[in-house]
Structure formats: C-alpha cells, structure tokens
Design an enzyme around this catalytic site. Structure first.
Site, PDB file in Angstrom:
ATOM      1  N   ASP A 192      63.909  31.542  58.391  1.00  0.00           N
ATOM      2  CA  ASP A 192      63.897  31.323  59.840  1.00  0.00           C
ATOM      3  C   ASP A 192      64.673  30.053  60.203  1.00  0.00           C
ATOM      4  O   ASP A 192      64.470  29.000  59.594  1.00  0.00           O
ATOM      5  CB  ASP A 192      62.457  31.137  60.336  1.00  0.00           C
ATOM      6  CG  ASP A 192      61.534  32.291  59.971  1.00  0.00           C
ATOM      7  OD1 ASP A 192      61.729  32.913  58.916  1.00  0.00           O
ATOM      8  OD2 ASP A 192      60.591  32.549  60.734  1.00  0.00           O
ATOM      9  N   HIS A 207      65.193  29.691  63.896  1.00  0.00           N
ATOM     10  CA  HIS A 207      64.490  29.526  65.179  1.00  0.00           C
ATOM     11  C   HIS A 207      65.181  28.586  66.168  1.00  0.00           C
ATOM     12  O   HIS A 207      64.566  27.662  66.696  1.00  0.00           O
ATOM     13  CB  HIS A 207      63.067  29.043  64.925  1.00  0.00           C
ATOM     14  CG  HIS A 207      62.093  30.159  64.717  1.00  0.00           C
ATOM     15  ND1 HIS A 207      61.904  31.179  65.622  1.00  0.00           N
ATOM     16  CD2 HIS A 207      61.244  30.429  63.682  1.00  0.00           C
ATOM     17  CE1 HIS A 207      60.994  32.033  65.175  1.00  0.00           C
ATOM     18  NE2 HIS A 207      60.580  31.602  63.985  1.00  0.00           N
ATOM     19  N   ASP A 250      64.555  35.895  62.424  1.00  0.00           N
ATOM     20  CA  ASP A 250      64.014  34.809  63.253  1.00  0.00           C
ATOM     21  C   ASP A 250      65.005  33.662  63.417  1.00  0.00           C
ATOM     22  O   ASP A 250      64.683  32.497  63.194  1.00  0.00           O
ATOM     23  CB  ASP A 250      62.687  34.296  62.673  1.00  0.00           C
ATOM     24  CG  ASP A 250      61.514  35.191  63.030  1.00  0.00           C
ATOM     25  OD1 ASP A 250      61.751  36.351  63.431  1.00  0.00           O
ATOM     26  OD2 ASP A 250      60.362  34.753  62.895  1.00  0.00           O
ATOM     27  N   ASP A 298      64.525  32.133  69.399  1.00  0.00           N
ATOM     28  CA  ASP A 298      63.200  31.780  69.940  1.00  0.00           C
ATOM     29  C   ASP A 298      62.740  30.407  69.455  1.00  0.00           C
ATOM     30  O   ASP A 298      63.115  29.932  68.395  1.00  0.00           O
ATOM     31  CB  ASP A 298      62.129  32.824  69.593  1.00  0.00           C
ATOM     32  CG  ASP A 298      62.150  34.027  70.520  1.00  0.00           C
ATOM     33  OD1 ASP A 298      62.697  33.905  71.629  1.00  0.00           O
ATOM     34  OD2 ASP A 298      61.623  35.090  70.135  1.00  0.00           O
ATOM     35  N   ARG A 299      61.892  29.800  70.303  1.00  0.00           N
ATOM     36  CA  ARG A 299      61.258  28.502  70.059  1.00  0.00           C
ATOM     37  C   ARG A 299      62.240  27.343  70.181  1.00  0.00           C
ATOM     38  O   ARG A 299      62.157  26.547  71.087  1.00  0.00           O
ATOM     39  CB  ARG A 299      60.534  28.474  68.713  1.00  0.00           C
ATOM     40  CG  ARG A 299      59.387  29.470  68.620  1.00  0.00           C
ATOM     41  CD  ARG A 299      58.494  29.118  67.441  1.00  0.00           C
ATOM     42  NE  ARG A 299      57.409  30.065  67.279  1.00  0.00           N
ATOM     43  CZ  ARG A 299      56.281  30.052  67.963  1.00  0.00           C
ATOM     44  NH1 ARG A 299      56.077  29.141  68.878  1.00  0.00           N
ATOM     45  NH2 ARG A 299      55.341  30.951  67.741  1.00  0.00           N
ATOM     46  N   ASN A 343      60.837  39.434  63.135  1.00  0.00           N
ATOM     47  CA  ASN A 343      59.933  39.855  64.208  1.00  0.00           C
ATOM     48  C   ASN A 343      60.272  39.202  65.544  1.00  0.00           C
ATOM     49  O   ASN A 343      59.817  39.659  66.599  1.00  0.00           O
ATOM     50  CB  ASN A 343      58.476  39.562  63.836  1.00  0.00           C
ATOM     51  CG  ASN A 343      58.166  38.085  63.743  1.00  0.00           C
ATOM     52  OD1 ASN A 343      58.799  37.362  62.975  1.00  0.00           O
ATOM     53  ND2 ASN A 343      57.196  37.616  64.507  1.00  0.00           N
ATOM     54  N   HIS A 344      61.110  38.150  65.531  1.00  0.00           N
ATOM     55  CA  HIS A 344      61.522  37.535  66.799  1.00  0.00           C
ATOM     56  C   HIS A 344      62.825  38.104  67.333  1.00  0.00           C
ATOM     57  O   HIS A 344      63.246  37.699  68.430  1.00  0.00           O
ATOM     58  CB  HIS A 344      61.625  36.017  66.649  1.00  0.00           C
ATOM     59  CG  HIS A 344      60.305  35.327  66.829  1.00  0.00           C
ATOM     60  ND1 HIS A 344      59.886  34.829  68.043  1.00  0.00           N
ATOM     61  CD2 HIS A 344      59.300  35.097  65.965  1.00  0.00           C
ATOM     62  CE1 HIS A 344      58.682  34.297  67.909  1.00  0.00           C
ATOM     63  NE2 HIS A 344      58.301  34.444  66.653  1.00  0.00           N
ATOM     64  N   HIS A 403      62.145  40.206  56.075  1.00  0.00           N
ATOM     65  CA  HIS A 403      61.574  39.088  56.825  1.00  0.00           C
ATOM     66  C   HIS A 403      60.093  38.879  56.559  1.00  0.00           C
ATOM     67  O   HIS A 403      59.656  37.761  56.274  1.00  0.00           O
ATOM     68  CB  HIS A 403      61.797  39.277  58.321  1.00  0.00           C
ATOM     69  CG  HIS A 403      61.298  38.119  59.129  1.00  0.00           C
ATOM     70  ND1 HIS A 403      61.924  36.892  59.122  1.00  0.00           N
ATOM     71  CD2 HIS A 403      60.206  37.969  59.928  1.00  0.00           C
ATOM     72  CE1 HIS A 403      61.250  36.046  59.882  1.00  0.00           C
ATOM     73  NE2 HIS A 403      60.211  36.676  60.388  1.00  0.00           N
ATOM     74  N   ARG A 437      47.633  36.982  61.637  1.00  0.00           N
ATOM     75  CA  ARG A 437      48.406  36.912  62.879  1.00  0.00           C
ATOM     76  C   ARG A 437      47.861  37.852  63.954  1.00  0.00           C
ATOM     77  O   ARG A 437      48.208  37.712  65.127  1.00  0.00           O
ATOM     78  CB  ARG A 437      49.866  37.296  62.624  1.00  0.00           C
ATOM     79  CG  ARG A 437      50.580  36.415  61.634  1.00  0.00           C
ATOM     80  CD  ARG A 437      51.955  36.995  61.314  1.00  0.00           C
ATOM     81  NE  ARG A 437      52.625  36.236  60.284  1.00  0.00           N
ATOM     82  CZ  ARG A 437      53.410  35.190  60.493  1.00  0.00           C
ATOM     83  NH1 ARG A 437      53.620  34.778  61.728  1.00  0.00           N
ATOM     84  NH2 ARG A 437      53.993  34.550  59.503  1.00  0.00           N
ATOM     85  N   HIS A 478      59.365  34.122  57.501  1.00  0.00           N
ATOM     86  CA  HIS A 478      58.280  34.457  58.431  1.00  0.00           C
ATOM     87  C   HIS A 478      57.177  33.409  58.545  1.00  0.00           C
ATOM     88  O   HIS A 478      56.393  33.458  59.494  1.00  0.00           O
ATOM     89  CB  HIS A 478      57.690  35.800  57.991  1.00  0.00           C
ATOM     90  CG  HIS A 478      56.805  36.497  58.985  1.00  0.00           C
ATOM     91  ND1 HIS A 478      57.036  36.518  60.347  1.00  0.00           N
ATOM     92  CD2 HIS A 478      55.671  37.235  58.793  1.00  0.00           C
ATOM     93  CE1 HIS A 478      56.110  37.240  60.942  1.00  0.00           C
ATOM     94  NE2 HIS A 478      55.259  37.678  60.032  1.00  0.00           N
TER      95      HIS A 478
END
Length: 476
Positions: free
Chosen positions: A219, A221, A248, A251-252, A280-281, A329, A379, A406
């Site tokens: 990730d 991100h 990923d 995002d963030r 997943n993002h 991922h 999660r 992840h």
C-alpha cells in the site's frame, strides 16, 4: 491488590494513557485485561475506540455491540459502532446508530453533523442504485481528445500519442510543487492504462530473467513523497527494473491522484514490465469515504474520477511471480478447493465492484491470523486464515509463499505462517500518525526475497484525509 473491579479500573486508566500516546495495540491489551476482570460496557466501548484507531473495524463493531448489550443506554457505544459500520461502508446500519445517539443526546452537535453526513451518503447510494440499469455508459462517451486543446501557456512537457520518459520526469517535478497536468493528459493516461489493464489476464504471470529484477511494493495510499523515496532509494522503473504495486495506491493520503497518474504513466511506458494489482481501496464505495473521489473532483473533475473508477475495475487481481510467489492484496480464501486455475478463470470484468462476498472480495479483503483454521474478520469484511490454510494452499499450487499487503506492519513488513505468508506495506508513518516503517521487496533471477525498510520523508503541510467527505474524518 484490591478487588477485581479496582484492578480493572486501574488497567482501564492505563489503557486511556496508552490511547493518549497513540499506542493503540497497548490500549487494546490493557482494556482486554480490564474486561477479563470486570466486563463492563465502558471497557468494551473503550476497546472499540482503540480498534477503530487500528482499523480493525469488525472487532470495534463487536465490542460496541457487547457494550450495548451490557448497557443499552451507553451512548458512546452506539456512536463507536456507527463509526465502525461506516468504515466498512454499512451506512444504513450506521445511520440507525447515529439516530439513536441523536435521540439520546439531542444537543450533541458533532453527533448530529455525522448523522446528517451519513444520511446524505445513504441517499446518494440509494439514488445511484435506483438509476442503475445494466452497465452505465462509459465516462469516456462523448470525450473527443483529438479536438481538445492544450493552451499555449501550459508550462509542462507535451504528451502526444505515446508516453515518454521526458513527460513522466516532468510530471514528477510538477507534482512535487503542487502543479497539475492538463486535463487532456489526465484523460489520455487513464484511458490508455484502462485499455492495457483490460487486456491483461486476471492473474499476470511473470518471470525474472538474468540482468533484471522486480520490486514488489505494498500500500502507498496517496503518500506521493514516500513513493518517490522508494524510487530514489531503489531505482526508477525501467526496461530492466520491473515494479509491482500490490493495491491501495489511493485514498487516505492527499496525493492519490499524483500517485495514480504516475503509476498509470509507467504502465503505459513499460506495459510488460510494470504491474498493478487491485486493492480493496480501488473501489467506488471506499473512494467515496476515504478521499479519492473528493480529491479527483477538487483537483480535476468528476469525469476524471469516473474514468479512474472504470480503470480500477479493469485491474488484475493478482500476479504470479516465477510460479513461486502469488502476490495479491488481501489473502486466501474461505474454500479449500480454490487454486491458481480458479484465479486464472475468474472473469473480473463481469463484476466491476467486489461486493461483500465471493472470490474477488476475499482476494482484496482477507487477513492472516496466528491460530490455525479460519476466523471472522477483524475488519468486518472477509475472513482470517491461519498458517495451516496458507501451507495447504502453497503446497497444492507449488508455491513457496504468498505475498500480500493490506495491513500496517510497524517494521514495514512481516514474515509469518512459517515463512509462507509475507506482508509488505509501503506507506511509512501511515496517515501521518502511525509511526511505522515502510518496506518493499526486491526479487532477482534467483527468486530470493530481499526486504528493504525505509522511513517516511517530509511532505508539504497537507494532512491525510484532506479530501475525505465523511464522519470518519474526525476519527483520524
């Protein structure tokens, strides 16, 4: 020693101290000890708060639910359950809890604001679902790049019909100084990358020949400056240096568009030597909550986001390196019968969003656990798989290990399940608060794994989650 209740209170106070220090894992341990001595709604609710900070939202929801069972009037538990539910995009259920909070404490302005924001998301989701009739037209419909003019005062390198290293190098520098690329180039890059991704198999299979190497990153991100640190330390992508980004990348962090354009441009330049797995993002519902949609609209426009959404749906779901390492991922599956051929045969184009169940969802969402067998997801989406599951999968498929991402790892990576499961995470000091290292893995023709660890670098004073439009913002 005191009574069990007195000992539990002392542990709770220590847990609160760990929260103040942002040591979420220590807080969970301390609240757990308190619960074992005196299981109260307060202690379960406090542990839910720590789990939210650790992004183990499934555990947070379970703790908040237990707190509510113990004390149906405990308002904080409803609030924390709502935050956990929103984090895994169960917005309707979250809205019920926010309404309960507002009913019990009608003067709480913060709770009311979050309820209204959640209500807005629910309405928007229901509207989009109501107007869906089969596949909607592509965002590229009506987009004629041939007649789109790049103004004479545009101060960047021009992009013609093919990607060039000169354009990428100029783009890297533009992004460092807060500049954007022209929207024509934004459209060009995403459309071309989508075309390349779409033509790739669900699981590309690559080999590493003499004189070449591959780097696997986890990730990133939206942490653009940390991505550049990887390239500066390890070498930029080239014909002899392949890269694989394991999902990923958006995002963030508040430079998600910059990372996406850069990775997609490298994919265009080196289509057979640069790889990206879906995370997943790279999904619509996560992008709405965690900032990528808002960032696209703020820096470019809604069409750019929709084109990115289409390109994310085209991304491969895994990569097989040298028939030795499966890189995906999340992790492994709920069904022991799943094998590499099932991944090869999976038609990812038939279902653009992974949903809450099925093989695609599991590839993007699952996590390893230390105990054997399988367990519920911490999660709230997917599941957890033990070392026996990993061993059996690797042996059935002739693999040395799986490589996944992840999850934050404080040391940047972790080797577990007797060496068969490696987690690599490439966003150091995640969301500017976690204090973790970043890592990447180099693999040469001998297929030995070389783990490399690095620290976060300075970035311009823009906070993580700057573009998120969600009640979760205040929880970061």
């Amino acid at each position: 020693m005191g009574t069990p209740a007195e000992q539990a209170l002392e542990l709770k106070n220590k847990g609160n101290g760990a929260i103040a220090k942002k040591d979420w894992a220590a807080a969970v341990d301390l609240y757990t000890e308190a619960i074992e001595l005196d299981p109260t709604a307060l202690y379960y609710s406090n542990r839910a708060h720590a789990h939210i900070k650790m992004e183990t939202y499934g555990l947070a929801i379970m703790d908040a639910t237990k707190a509510i069972e113990l004390d149906p009037g405990y308002v904080k538990a409803y609030y924390r359950r709502a935050i956990g539910l929103m984090a895994i995009v169960k917005n309707k259920e979250a809205l019920k809890d926010f309404k309960t909070v507002c009913r019990k404490v009608p003067n709480d302005k913060d709770a009311r604001q979050k309820m209204l924001e959640c209500e807005k998301i629910v309405r928007q989701t229901e509207f989009l679902r109501a107007i869906e009739q089969g596949d909607p037209p592509s965002a590229a419909e009506g987009l004629n790049l041939d007649v789109m003019v790049v103004e004479s005062d545009y101060d960047g390198v021009r992009l013609e019909k093919e990607m060039t290293l000169e354009f990428i190098e100029d783009m890297i520098e533009r992004f460092k100084t807060g500049k954007k690329i022209h929207k024509k180039y934004a459209y060009q890059i995403v459309l071309k990358a989508k075309e390349i991704f779409y033509a790739e198999p669900t699981m590309p299979e690559v080999t590493i020949v003499e004189g070449k190497k591959m780097t696997v990153c986890g990730d990133t991100h939206g942490q653009y400056f940390d991505l550049l640190e990887i390239f500066n330390r390890n070498g930029y992508p080239s014909e002899t240096h392949a890269y694989l980004f394991n999902g990923d990348f958006v995002d963030r962090g508040s430079w998600s568009t910059e990372i996406a354009f850069l990775l997609f441009s490298y994919k265009w330049l080196y289509p057979n030597n640069f790889f990206i797995n879906r995370g997943n993002h790279e999904t619509d519902d996560m992008n709405r909550v965690y900032g990528f949609e808002g960032e696209c609209k703020a820096k470019y426009n809604e069409r750019v986001f929709k084109l990115f959404s289409e390109s994310f749906s085209a991304l491969p779901l895994a990569t097989l390196i040298g028939a030795k390492y499966l890189v995906l991922h999340g992790g492994l599956f709920s069904d022991d019968k799943i094998n590499l051929d099932d991944i090869r045969k999976l038609n990812r184009h038939a279902r653009k969003q992974p949903g809450q169940e099925g093989l695609m969802m599991e590839m993007l969402w699952t996590d390893p656990q230390t105990l054997p067998g399988r367990g519920p997801s911490k999660r709230g989406v997917g599941l957890q798989f033990g070392p026996d599951i990993t061993k059996a999968f690797c042996e059935r498929n002739g693999l040395e290990a799986i490589i996944r991402s992840h999850e934050v790892r404080m040391g940047g990576y972790e080797v577990e399940h007797d060496g068969r499961c490696i987690t690599v995470f490439s966003a150091p000091n995640y969301v500017d608060t976690s204090g973790n290292k970043g890592a990447y893995i180099n693999i040469g023709p001998d297929y030995k794994l070389q783990h490399n660890v690095f620290d976060a670098v300075e970035h311009p004073p823009i906070k993580a989650m700057a573009y998120a439009q969600s009640p979760l913002m205040s929880m970061m």
